[in-house]
Design a protein around this motif. Structure first.
Motif, PDB file in Angstrom:
ATOM      1  N   VAL A 115      55.056  23.170  35.613  1.00 46.60           N
ATOM      2  CA  VAL A 115      54.360  23.426  34.348  1.00 46.60           C
ATOM      3  C   VAL A 115      53.666  24.788  34.454  1.00 46.60           C
ATOM      4  N   LYS A 116      54.192  25.774  33.739  1.00 46.95           N
ATOM      5  CA  LYS A 116      53.640  27.128  33.776  1.00 46.95           C
ATOM      6  C   LYS A 116      52.541  27.337  32.733  1.00 46.95           C
ATOM      7  N   PHE A 117      52.581  26.539  31.672  1.00 46.44           N
ATOM      8  CA  PHE A 117      51.630  26.731  30.574  1.00 46.44           C
ATOM      9  C   PHE A 117      51.458  25.418  29.842  1.00 46.44           C
ATOM     10  N   PHE A 118      50.225  25.085  29.522  1.00 43.68           N
ATOM     11  CA  PHE A 118      49.972  23.889  28.705  1.00 43.68           C
ATOM     12  C   PHE A 118      48.745  24.145  27.843  1.00 43.68           C
ATOM     13  N   MET A 142      53.951  22.806  26.001  1.00 38.21           N
ATOM     14  CA  MET A 142      54.156  22.790  27.445  1.00 38.21           C
ATOM     15  C   MET A 142      55.360  23.658  27.789  1.00 38.21           C
ATOM     16  N   VAL A 143      55.180  24.563  28.743  1.00 44.08           N
ATOM     17  CA  VAL A 143      56.275  25.402  29.227  1.00 44.08           C
ATOM     18  C   VAL A 143      56.590  24.991  30.656  1.00 44.08           C
ATOM     19  N   ALA A 170      49.279  18.848  33.611  1.00 45.85           N
ATOM     20  CA  ALA A 170      48.403  20.016  33.655  1.00 45.85           C
ATOM     21  C   ALA A 170      49.198  21.175  34.234  1.00 45.85           C
ATOM     22  N   GLU A 171      48.698  22.380  34.045  1.00 47.69           N
ATOM     23  CA  GLU A 171      49.379  23.557  34.578  1.00 47.69           C
ATOM     24  C   GLU A 171      49.491  23.471  36.102  1.00 47.69           C
TER      25      GLU A 171
END
Length: 219
Positions: A115-118, A142-143, A170-171
């Motif tokens: 998860v790179k971004f949330f 989410m990325v 989470a990130e």
């Protein structure tokens, strides 16, 4: 088949409310058996409808790092190239899946990765198929970065009926393909944004199964 944890409190409260309603009817209308029976039947129907919404079937995920799996049960309502303006800020291929209140509402990770971004966004509650729902409704973004380095974006979107989005990520968290990462209560939509050269394996109107239906193949 199990009941999702998000349903425990709602189902308990609903059971208490329906039991109290039936007790009240019996107390104030002891001689009216027809009304008592109709109230009981209506209560059972309501409870079973809510119960089926929170069902959480056990599934077997066939892991494949080259494919993107459907993030949820539902129906494909959008397949198009579009400008993704929150994270990528460039053109991506979008696949949107609409979930009715009758679908399983578990949200699953389309591909394994980090998860790179949330980010959670508070917002409106337009109907899920409204063109502006993906940018104005309550939603999460989410990325996930795949092992190949490709990044995909998955967006939970609340609808007119669904007014509660839950997430369990989470990130910097690692996710497995098909892993549960969230839940949306009472009908909504998920958007998936892929590289423009991804090969689409579904069509508009097709029914998907979360964690099982292959919606795209990566180049």
């Amino acid at each position: 088949m199990t009941i999702h944890k998000e349903g425990y409190k709602i189902l308990f409260v609903l059971l208490c409310v329906l039991a109290l309603a039936n007790y009240t009817i019996r107390y104030y209308m002891p001689a009216n058996e027809l009304v008592q029976q109709l109230a009981l039947i209506a209560s059972l129907i309501v409870y079973l409808l809510v119960l089926q919404f929170f069902r959480n079937p056990r599934i077997t995920v066939e892991v494949n790092e080259n494919v993107i799996l459907a993030p949820a049960d539902g129906k494909v309502v959008v397949i198009e190239n579009t400008e993704e303006g929150e994270y990528f800020k460039s053109e991506r291929k979008q696949i949107s899946i609409f979930m009715s209140p009758l679908n399983v509402h578990v949200c699953r990770t389309p591909a394994a990765g980090l998860v790179k971004f949330f980010k959670y966004h508070a917002g409106k509650y337009l109907v899920a198929w409204h063109p502006k729902s993906s940018t104005e409704n309550e939603r999460t973004t989410m990325v996930v970065e795949l092992t190949s380095g490709v990044e995909i974006l998955v967006r939970q979107i609340a609808g007119a009926v669904a007014r509660r989005i839950k997430w369990y990520v989470a990130e910097d968290q690692k996710l497995q393909q098909g892993q549960e990462y969230g839940f949306i209560k009472f009908g909504s939509r998920l958007d998936v944004f892929l590289p423009v050269d991804a090969e689409i394996n579904v069509k508009i109107g097709e029914v998907t199964k979360g964690g099982r239906t292959v919606i795209a193949t990566l180049k």
